[in-house]
Design a protein around this motif. Sequence first.
Motif, PDB file in Angstrom:
ATOM      1  N   ARG A  93       0.828  -1.204   0.000  1.00 29.14           N
ATOM      2  CA  ARG A  93       0.000   0.000   0.000  1.00 29.14           C
ATOM      3  C   ARG A  93       0.865   1.257   0.000  1.00 29.14           C
ATOM      4  NH1 ARG A  93      -4.810   0.446   4.331  1.00 29.14           N
ATOM      5  NH2 ARG A  93      -4.943   2.693   4.386  1.00 29.14           N
ATOM      6  N   ASN A  94       1.947   1.220   0.760  1.00 34.08           N
ATOM      7  CA  ASN A  94       2.860   2.360   0.779  1.00 34.08           C
ATOM      8  C   ASN A  94       3.559   2.537  -0.560  1.00 34.08           C
ATOM      9  OD1 ASN A  94       2.250   3.084   3.391  1.00 34.08           O
ATOM     10  ND2 ASN A  94       3.870   1.815   4.272  1.00 34.08           N
ATOM     11  N   PHE A  95       3.857   1.434  -1.233  1.00 29.61           N
ATOM     12  CA  PHE A  95       4.493   1.503  -2.540  1.00 29.61           C
ATOM     13  C   PHE A  95       3.574   2.189  -3.543  1.00 29.61           C
ATOM     14  CE2 PHE A  95       5.401  -0.398  -6.717  1.00 29.61           C
ATOM     15  CZ  PHE A  95       6.702   0.069  -6.871  1.00 29.61           C
ATOM     16  N   LYS A  96       2.284   1.841  -3.525  1.00 27.78           N
ATOM     17  CA  LYS A  96       1.318   2.482  -4.423  1.00 27.78           C
ATOM     18  C   LYS A  96       1.217   3.974  -4.133  1.00 27.78           C
ATOM     19  CE  LYS A  96      -1.654  -1.475  -5.357  1.00 27.78           C
ATOM     20  NZ  LYS A  96      -3.005  -2.036  -5.208  1.00 27.78           N
ATOM     21  N   ARG A  97       1.209   4.322  -2.858  1.00 31.80           N
ATOM     22  CA  ARG A  97       1.146   5.738  -2.492  1.00 31.80           C
ATOM     23  C   ARG A  97       2.391   6.478  -2.964  1.00 31.80           C
ATOM     24  NH1 ARG A  97      -1.363   5.894   3.615  1.00 31.80           N
ATOM     25  NH2 ARG A  97      -3.461   5.251   3.003  1.00 31.80           N
ATOM     26  N   ALA A  98       3.542   5.844  -2.843  1.00 35.80           N
ATOM     27  CA  ALA A  98       4.787   6.467  -3.285  1.00 35.80           C
ATOM     28  C   ALA A  98       4.780   6.666  -4.800  1.00 35.80           C
ATOM     29  CB  ALA A  98       5.983   5.622  -2.863  1.00 35.80           C
TER      30      ALA A  98
ATOM     31  N   VAL B 189       4.976  10.262  -6.674  1.00 31.66           N
ATOM     32  CA  VAL B 189       5.996  10.571  -7.679  1.00 31.66           C
ATOM     33  C   VAL B 189       5.337  11.005  -8.981  1.00 31.66           C
ATOM     34  CG1 VAL B 189       7.801   9.543  -9.134  1.00 31.66           C
ATOM     35  CG2 VAL B 189       7.764   9.108  -6.667  1.00 31.66           C
ATOM     36  N   PHE B 190       4.287  10.316  -9.381  1.00 32.03           N
ATOM     37  CA  PHE B 190       3.567  10.668 -10.600  1.00 32.03           C
ATOM     38  C   PHE B 190       2.982  12.084 -10.496  1.00 32.03           C
ATOM     39  CE2 PHE B 190      -0.457  10.896 -12.939  1.00 32.03           C
ATOM     40  CZ  PHE B 190       0.029  10.731 -14.227  1.00 32.03           C
ATOM     41  N   LEU B 191       2.355  12.405  -9.373  1.00 27.66           N
ATOM     42  CA  LEU B 191       1.786  13.737  -9.187  1.00 27.66           C
ATOM     43  C   LEU B 191       2.866  14.812  -9.169  1.00 27.66           C
ATOM     44  CD1 LEU B 191      -1.044  13.067  -6.581  1.00 27.66           C
ATOM     45  CD2 LEU B 191      -1.266  13.563  -9.024  1.00 27.66           C
TER      46      LEU B 191
ATOM     47  N   LEU C 298       5.550  19.241 -12.065  1.00 30.65           N
ATOM     48  CA  LEU C 298       6.768  19.790 -12.674  1.00 30.65           C
ATOM     49  C   LEU C 298       6.585  20.039 -14.172  1.00 30.65           C
ATOM     50  CD1 LEU C 298       9.531  17.748 -10.825  1.00 30.65           C
ATOM     51  CD2 LEU C 298       8.962  20.176 -10.548  1.00 30.65           C
ATOM     52  N   VAL C 299       5.912  19.129 -14.859  1.00 30.09           N
ATOM     53  CA  VAL C 299       5.665  19.311 -16.288  1.00 30.09           C
ATOM     54  C   VAL C 299       4.753  20.518 -16.508  1.00 30.09           C
ATOM     55  CG1 VAL C 299       4.501  18.281 -18.297  1.00 30.09           C
ATOM     56  CG2 VAL C 299       6.096  16.928 -16.940  1.00 30.09           C
ATOM     57  N   ILE C 300       3.712  20.654 -15.703  1.00 32.63           N
ATOM     58  CA  ILE C 300       2.800  21.795 -15.837  1.00 32.63           C
ATOM     59  C   ILE C 300       3.544  23.096 -15.546  1.00 32.63           C
ATOM     60  CG2 ILE C 300       0.773  22.903 -14.824  1.00 32.63           C
ATOM     61  CD1 ILE C 300      -0.384  20.056 -14.473  1.00 32.63           C
TER      62      ILE C 300
END
Length: 85
Positions: free
Chosen positions: A2-7, A11-13, A18-20
């Motif tokens: 669950r922590n891996f999914k949150r991480a 990172v994706f967000l 950063l791209v925006i």
Amino acid sequence: MRNFKRAIIAVFLLLLVLVILAFVLENQQSVSLLFLGWVSPALPLSLVLVLTLLMGMTIGPVLGWFVRRPRAQRKRALAQDLIHE
């Protein structure tokens, strides 16, 4: 797990932000649009693009709903005719 999914989501967000941010910083030149005689005020290109994106994301589903609605009504009428036969 669950922590891996949150991480991964974090990172994706962060990358998305950063791209925006890079997009906004790279497109600061002012533009003025002329459409059917209407002249817009001079706005940064990034703002114009984001506003048109948001308008398209709003108008597209609304138009799709208007197109699908008569089809759904015809399907219901056909289903009612089949039930009553």
